[in-house]
Each structure stands twice: as structure tokens, then as C-alpha cells.
Design a protein around this motif. Structure first.
Motif, mmCIF file in Angstrom:
data_model
loop_
_atom_site.group_PDB
_atom_site.id
_atom_site.type_symbol
_atom_site.label_atom_id
_atom_site.label_comp_id
_atom_site.label_asym_id
_atom_site.label_seq_id
_atom_site.Cartn_x
_atom_site.Cartn_y
_atom_site.Cartn_z
ATOM 1 N N ARG A 98 0.750 -1.158 0.109
ATOM 2 C CA ARG A 98 0.136 0.058 -0.011
ATOM 3 C C ARG A 98 1.035 1.450 0.040
ATOM 4 O O ARG A 98 0.431 2.103 -0.500
ATOM 5 N N ASP A 101 1.865 1.967 -3.506
ATOM 6 C CA ASP A 101 0.769 2.510 -4.035
ATOM 7 C C ASP A 101 0.482 3.777 -4.110
ATOM 8 O O ASP A 101 0.293 4.441 -5.050
ATOM 9 N N LYS A 200 -8.647 9.461 -2.249
ATOM 10 C CA LYS A 200 -8.182 8.410 -2.379
ATOM 11 C C LYS A 200 -6.897 8.001 -1.588
ATOM 12 O O LYS A 200 -6.790 6.992 -0.887
ATOM 13 N N TRP A 204 -5.870 5.488 1.647
ATOM 14 C CA TRP A 204 -4.770 4.521 1.468
ATOM 15 C C TRP A 204 -3.568 4.852 2.514
ATOM 16 O O TRP A 204 -3.017 3.877 2.895
ATOM 17 N N ASP A 207 -4.918 2.979 4.985
ATOM 18 C CA ASP A 207 -4.800 1.601 5.066
ATOM 19 C C ASP A 207 -3.523 1.016 5.719
ATOM 20 O O ASP A 207 -3.476 -0.229 5.953
#
Length: 225
Positions: A98, A101, A200, A204, A207
């Protein structure tokens, strides 16, 4: 028979390699701090340098993950099921995934962060990295936990570390709400696509902390068995 005696008879313990893996995953996640500093400074050369370093660390974590999976014997003479170790390995690997990402998306779109969000985002990212660091700290006790037969002072120590990890992750939940509320106030002044991707990224970042907490949850499950 002590754990070390079992290892000497039946092969290498998987715990050391798993600890090396989460150390690499955390190293990747920890780079979110300099990454966001570079993003907020709009230093895209530095942003790319940090992103490339994070991608390298994530690849190294993947190699360690595959090595552990391939070398893990079908049956372990340890008080831990093979499936439990594989699930723990998978959870800690997702921390690095993550983080990578986040860096990839932000670099690819050269995402700017509004000035008024700099301070809360900086604190939010740091607290998320704190969660990853706490997961590493807890995992570094796993070999001693095995030695202690999942009991005694070592078990109490790991339980305390996991509780602290849960508190840190809760902090990131609260901070995420605050950052979202501040972004909501800015929406009318930003391009809708930029707003969508900022939400987003905020999700994240949370996350990463959530996945770090799951490492602690897996350790608690080992204690409970």
C-alpha cells in the motif's frame, strides 16, 4: 524440548526471515515521511527518487516473502501452524504494497497537496508510519515469544505492544476524519478530479496503518491458540 533444540534437529526457524521481511516492509512505509515532504515542497525530482527507493524496498520485501514461503516446511515442530505463519506473512507484506501504491499514484499524477492540508497531512502520515514501526516492534518479539511457549512475561509484553498498536491505529482513524473534513471545505476551489484522488490517497494512508494493526491482530491470534 526448547524451541532452539527443535530447530537444531529439524531445520532453520522461519521466524528470523519473517522478521527481516517486516523490517523491509516497514522501511518502505517509513519512506512515506520524506516522500510527502518532497510532495509538499513540489520537488518532483526528490519525489521520484523516494518513490524509486520505495519501489526497490517493496520488491525486496516480495523476494523475502517468496523465500519464506518456499522454505517453510510442510510441518513445523513449533507451537505455530504453518498456515498461521503464512497468513501473518501475507498481512505484513500488504504494508509495503500500500505504501508503494501511494507513492506511485502521487508521482504519476504529480499530485499537489493544498497548503492548508500540509500540517494535518504531515501529522497523519507520521502517525501511520508509527503504526508500521509498532508492528515491527511487536514482530521482533516473536522469537522470544516462541521460546517462552506463548506465555509468561513475554506474552504480556506482546499483548501490551499490540494494544499500543491498536491505540496508534485509532489515532490515524481520528486524524483521517479530520483531514477529510478539511478537504471537504476546500472542494469548491479544487478540480473535481484532484479532489477525488486526494480522498483516495487519504484513504490509502489509513490503509497502511490498518494493515499494520492486522499484524498485531495476527500475533494476538497466535497468543490465543
Amino acid at each position: 524440548m526448547p524451541i532452539n533444540s527443535f530447530i537444531s534437529l529439524f531445520g532453520r526457524s522461519p521466524i528470523g526471515p519473517m522478521q527481516q521481511h517486516i523490517a523491509k516492509a516497514h522501511e518502505c512505509a517509513a519512506n512515506l515521511v520524506p516522500f510527502f515532504e518532497a510532495v509538499m515542497a513540489e520537488d518532483w525530482v526528490k519525489v521520484e527518487q523516494v518513490q524509486q527507493e520505495m519501489a526497490r524496498l517493496e520488491r525486496e520485501a516480495d523476494k523475502l516473502k517468496k523465500s519464506v514461503r518456499l522454505s517453510l516446511p510442510k510441518s513445523l515442530f513449533l507451537p505455530v501452524a504453518r498456515t498461521d505463519l503464512l497468513e501473518l506473512l501475507s498481512v505484513q507484506d500488504k504494508v509495503a504494497n500500500r505504501a508503494k501504491d501511494i507513492a506511485g499514484l502521487m508521482l504519476g499524477r504529480q499530485m499537489a497537496i493544498p497548503q492548508t492540508l500540509h500540517a494535518p497531512m504531515r501529522a497523519y502520515v507520521q502517525r501511520t508510519v508509527d503504526a508500521s514501526a509498532q508492528a515491527l516492534k511487536a514482530m521482533n518479539e516473536l522469537d522470544e515469544l516462541l521460546e517462552a511457549g506463548f506465555g509468561g512475561r513475554e506474552a504480556a509484553l506482546v499483548e501490551r505492544l499490540v494494544e499500543e498498536l491498536e491505540d496508534i491505529e485509532h489515532d490515524t482513524d481520528v486524524m483521517q476524519i479530520g483531514v477529510r473534513q478539511q478537504l471537504f471545505k476546500l472542494e469548491k476551489d479544487l478540480a473535481p478530479v484532484d479532489v477525488m484522488f486526494l480522498y483516495k490517497i487519504i484513504e490509502w494512508i489509513g490503509d497502511v496503518a490498518d494493515r499494520a494493526e492486522r499484524v498485531g491482530n495476527r500475533l494476538e491470534q497466535l497468543l490465543a491458540r
